[in-house]
Design a protein around this motif. Structure first.
Motif, PDB file in Angstrom:
ATOM      1  N   GLY A 119      69.879  67.695  72.346  1.00  0.00           N
ATOM      2  CA  GLY A 119      70.835  66.758  71.780  1.00  0.00           C
ATOM      3  C   GLY A 119      72.007  67.514  71.202  1.00  0.00           C
ATOM      4  O   GLY A 119      72.056  68.752  71.256  1.00  0.00           O
ATOM      5  N   PRO A 120      72.964  66.810  70.623  1.00  0.00           N
ATOM      6  CA  PRO A 120      74.109  67.501  70.012  1.00  0.00           C
ATOM      7  C   PRO A 120      73.695  68.375  68.834  1.00  0.00           C
ATOM      8  O   PRO A 120      74.413  69.309  68.479  1.00  0.00           O
ATOM      9  CB  PRO A 120      75.021  66.360  69.565  1.00  0.00           C
ATOM     10  N   PHE A 121      72.532  68.091  68.253  1.00  0.00           N
ATOM     11  CA  PHE A 121      71.992  68.915  67.175  1.00  0.00           C
ATOM     12  C   PHE A 121      70.609  69.420  67.562  1.00  0.00           C
ATOM     13  O   PHE A 121      69.936  68.852  68.421  1.00  0.00           O
ATOM     14  CB  PHE A 121      71.917  68.127  65.867  1.00  0.00           C
ATOM     15  N   ARG A 124      73.619  74.895  73.131  1.00  0.00           N
ATOM     16  CA  ARG A 124      73.494  74.592  74.556  1.00  0.00           C
ATOM     17  C   ARG A 124      73.925  73.158  74.883  1.00  0.00           C
ATOM     18  O   ARG A 124      73.770  72.717  76.019  1.00  0.00           O
ATOM     19  CB  ARG A 124      72.054  74.809  75.024  1.00  0.00           C
ATOM     20  N   TRP A 125      74.462  72.450  73.905  1.00  0.00           N
ATOM     21  CA  TRP A 125      74.862  71.058  74.148  1.00  0.00           C
ATOM     22  C   TRP A 125      76.051  71.015  75.095  1.00  0.00           C
ATOM     23  O   TRP A 125      77.045  71.697  74.907  1.00  0.00           O
ATOM     24  CB  TRP A 125      75.205  70.388  72.837  1.00  0.00           C
ATOM     25  N   SER A 178      66.986  73.064  75.314  1.00  0.00           N
ATOM     26  CA  SER A 178      67.534  74.189  74.556  1.00  0.00           C
ATOM     27  C   SER A 178      67.003  75.544  75.019  1.00  0.00           C
ATOM     28  O   SER A 178      67.566  76.579  74.680  1.00  0.00           O
ATOM     29  CB  SER A 178      67.256  74.005  73.061  1.00  0.00           C
ATOM     30  N   ASP A 179      65.934  75.541  75.823  1.00  0.00           N
ATOM     31  CA  ASP A 179      65.436  76.802  76.382  1.00  0.00           C
ATOM     32  C   ASP A 179      66.061  77.108  77.731  1.00  0.00           C
ATOM     33  O   ASP A 179      65.672  78.082  78.395  1.00  0.00           O
ATOM     34  CB  ASP A 179      63.908  76.781  76.492  1.00  0.00           C
ATOM     35  N   ALA A 221      69.243  62.453  67.116  1.00  0.00           N
ATOM     36  CA  ALA A 221      70.193  63.569  67.045  1.00  0.00           C
ATOM     37  C   ALA A 221      69.808  64.750  67.922  1.00  0.00           C
ATOM     38  O   ALA A 221      70.679  65.521  68.341  1.00  0.00           O
ATOM     39  CB  ALA A 221      70.329  64.042  65.597  1.00  0.00           C
ATOM     40  N   VAL A 222      68.506  64.913  68.227  1.00  0.00           N
ATOM     41  CA  VAL A 222      68.078  66.151  68.874  1.00  0.00           C
ATOM     42  C   VAL A 222      67.394  65.962  70.223  1.00  0.00           C
ATOM     43  O   VAL A 222      67.119  66.949  70.916  1.00  0.00           O
ATOM     44  CB  VAL A 222      67.144  66.969  67.946  1.00  0.00           C
TER      45      VAL A 222
END
Length: 709
Positions: free
Chosen positions: A227-229, A248-249, A137-138, A91-92
């Motif tokens: 990921g989406p999560f 940020r996905w 995500s950063d 998921a991530v």
């Protein structure tokens, strides 16, 4: 590879996954189909997830999803990673490939625009072209630095990294930036057919860059994801992991606002569903029956299948029928098969003729029906050790050993020197007392019985005895990794246990054996042919015990006695399977898309280690051959797709012939799901699409497949 002692799935590629390639001169196409004569067939059962198009799914909401445990590590490449670790990673984190509904790897377009073998001589070179929108995500782009850091960590060259495996990564020679920042060029020192298994999942260089960050930094937190999560919290105190939408996905936005993974024991899940604490949970057959009955009482829900289906609902209506009426059972088969393992290290089963006789005594179809038919699932025996029906490598190679044949089984035993009604030497007094103590422990808790035993009884032998511990071998040094591939007693194996058993099997100590039983049993050199059958005793293992009773009765017909010993779930794998303290056992391996890589350690010939102990890798049956090892090695180095498939199937035929393990049936998967939950349930082979899961909009009805690849 649950009690079934289930093999842990390959992170990112799900269930022990698989890929095969075809080689060309410069650009080498990936083999996504099958050879001209496709033996793979179709999956025995389709997934059951109630698919719905994304425009029918409401935006927002929280999915409460039951898991076995809150993981001890979030690093899937560590030895104590578990199924929940893998679920979080899916998921991530990025994965270059994921499995489709037929168990075959497909390019994950959220991360990859393309991936090709662009050179085979003098070295194999794979060129990855990344999705230009793919970022951590950063805010940093996913790129060659992340690939290179993961390769260095998993290559096996630096012992400071506490890795569980390095297969495939140890074949890489170098990783470079390609023509631009979106290209990653991977050069292999040795050809590697299963290259699609690599970099799934892919961790950021922040995790893989140093031994300290690899060993400790990603155990309890993932600061950077893609990921989406995203991972919000890991709460061991409240046994919950929280995933939230990743802002940020760049792909299709997640429909759910949050996924809460809640650790709930299998036998507590029905109550948690009724209390409204869960929306999705894998359940055992008894809980499935309660939900079926509740649904029938309300005029909806899945009809109950198998015995008892015609019983009026009012007579067996569960007390929590009202609360459970909002759920349904989604049924399919897991990409996991249950096998009978035969310990060939010593004792009677060290003789291949005896192992083959055991196999020829079994009616595998009947055993599959005992588990799957009551659940309304197709009862098809598994014909391969290395793949399941529908996967590219699947072919039914069981003919290399042969089907059920009582006469042939008896002939093999006679040839091995076992004769019916032969003289049996009297046991030594202390041996007899020990056997009586074990027999008297039946019904006690595991902590009350010696050695963790939770009850012992004999099928097919009278009280005159026999050595119950033939065929045991405990390696001086344990080279197996429990968490690397197998998990203990967390899930059920299938159907409810049948009532009753073999005549006399559960009789009180001292009860006479059935007439003719003793004289019909086999003996050799004064010893009866009695095999110790070790089983887990915990909740969720009822189906295994049902199957074991069926196997015992089948073996009794050819003159083989079984001493069934139930042990605690905690003891089952550690003290018995991994250490070789069994003759017969039941546990499961998942199917893999990459058998040349993933299955080799499971069937590798045990070899002496430097300290004189036996290195069995994951081959807990201790049965292996040089020929099988050679076929695996050839397949791993073969870039021609058809040749790869041929080598894998030849290896499977040889594994069947050696009779160290006998595949029985594909395990059932029963998922309780809230009725308005869509794109989730029993996923079968397919890697879940977390961004598509959600709850239907008010008034909407699922009528189309979700978007996405």
């Amino acid at each position: 590879m649950s009690h079934d002692g289930r093999l842990r799935t390959r992170p990112g590629a799900v269930a022990r996954s698989v890929a095969f390639l075809a080689a060309g001169a410069l650009v080498v196409p990936v083999l996504t189909g099958c050879s001209s004569e496709d033996e793979a067939g179709k999956p025995v059962a389709a997934q059951d997830i109630v698919p719905a198009a994304r425009d029918l799914v409401a935006d927002g909401g929280t999915l409460h999803w039951a898991v076995d445990d809150v993981p001890e590590t979030l690093n899937t490449f560590q030895s104590d990673a578990d199924a929940t670790t893998n679920r979080i990673a899916q998921a991530v984190l990025p994965s270059m490939y994921r499995l489709d509904a037929t168990g075959r790897p497909q390019r994950n377009s959220d991360y990859l625009e393309s991936a090709k073998v662009v050179q085979t001589e003098p070295k194999q070179v794979v060129l990855y072209k990344l999705n230009q929108q793919a970022v951590w995500s950063d805010g940093r782009e996913i790129g060659a630095a992340d690939f290179a850091a993961q390769w260095r960590a998993l290559s096996g060259k630096d012992n400071a990294y506490w890795t569980a495996r390095n297969a495939g990564y140890d074949r890489i020679e170098k990783i470079e930036r390609g023509a631009n920042d979106l290209e990653v060029k991977v050069t292999f020192a040795r050809p590697y057919a299963d290259w699609q298994s690599l970099f799934s999942p892919l961790y950021p260089k922040d995790v893989m860059g140093t031994p300290d960050s690899f060993n400790d930094g990603a155990r309890r937190a993932l600061k950077v994801t893609a990921g989406p999560f995203a991972l919000s919290a890991v709460d061991h105190k409240n046994a919950q992991v929280t995933l939230v939408r990743n802002p940020r996905w760049w792909g299709q936005p997640a429909k759910l606002a949050e996924i809460d993974l809640q650790a709930v024991p299998l036998d507590k899940r029905a109550a948690a569903l009724a209390d409204g604490k869960l929306d999705l949970a894998e359940i055992d057959p008894s809980a499935a029956q309660r939900i079926d009955l509740a649904g029938r009482a309300g005029g909806t829900g899945t009809p109950l299948q198998g015995p008892g289906a015609a019983r009026p609902a009012a007579k067996a209506l569960p007390r929590d029928a009202g609360a459970l009426g909002g759920f349904e059972v989604r049924r399919s088969l897991e990409p996991v098969y249950t096998q009978l393992a035969l310990n060939g290290s010593e004792g009677p089963l060290a003789d291949e003729r005896v192992r083959r006789a055991v196999a020829r005594a079994l009616d595998r179809k009947a055993l599959a029906e005992a588990v799957l038919k009551p659940l309304g699932l197709p009862a098809v025996p598994v014909g391969s050790h290395l793949a399941l029906s529908g996967q590219a490598a699947y072919a039914d190679n069981s003919g290399s050993l042969g089907g059920q044949d009582t006469a042939e089984a008896q002939a093999l035993l006679t040839d091995a020197g076992w004769v019916r009604g032969g003289p049996v030497k009297e046991q030594k007094k202390e041996q007899k007392e020990k056997g009586e103590k074990a027999a008297g422990s039946e019904g006690r808790g595991a902590d009350e019985s010696e050695g963790g035993d939770d009850g012992t009884y004999i099928v097919g032998e009278d009280n005159s005895g026999g050595d119950s511990k033939s065929g045991h071998h405990k390696d001086p040094k344990d080279h197996t990794k429990k968490q690397d591939k197998v998990t203990d007693g967390k899930q059920y194996a299938g159907a409810r246990p049948q009532q009753g058993g073999a005549p006399g099997a559960y009789a009180p100590k001292g009860t006479a054996a059935p007439a003719g039983a003793a004289s019909g049993m086999l003996a050799k050199n004064g010893k009866p042919l009695t095999l110790r059958f070790v089983l887990p005793s915990g909740p969720g293992s009822e189906a295994l015990r049902t199957v074991a009773d069926g196997i015992s009765r089948m073996l009794q017909r050819v003159g083989i006695s079984t001493r069934i010993t139930k042990v605690s779930d905690e003891s089952y794998f550690k003290d018995h399977i991994a250490s070789g303290q069994f003759d017969l056992a039941l546990y499961s391996w998942p199917a893999t898309a990459f058998p040349a890589t993933d299955a080799r350690p499971i069937y590798a010939k045990p070899v002496p280690a430097a300290d004189g102990s036996l290195d069995v890798e994951q081959n807990y049956t201790r049965v292996g051959t040089d020929q099988v090892d050679h076929l695996f090695d050839q397949a791993a180095a073969t870039l021609d797709g058809d040749e790869n498939l041929s080598l894998i199937r030849k290896a499977d035929s040889r594994i069947w012939a050696a009779a160290g393990s006998i595949p029985l049936y594909q395990r059932p998967q029963l998922m309780a799901a809230r009725k308005n939950l869509v794109n989730a349930g029993s996923f079968g082979f397919q890697t879940p699409l977390y961004q598509d899961m959600g709850f239907l909009k008010k008034g909407a009805k699922p009528s189309a497949s979700p978007s996405g690849d």
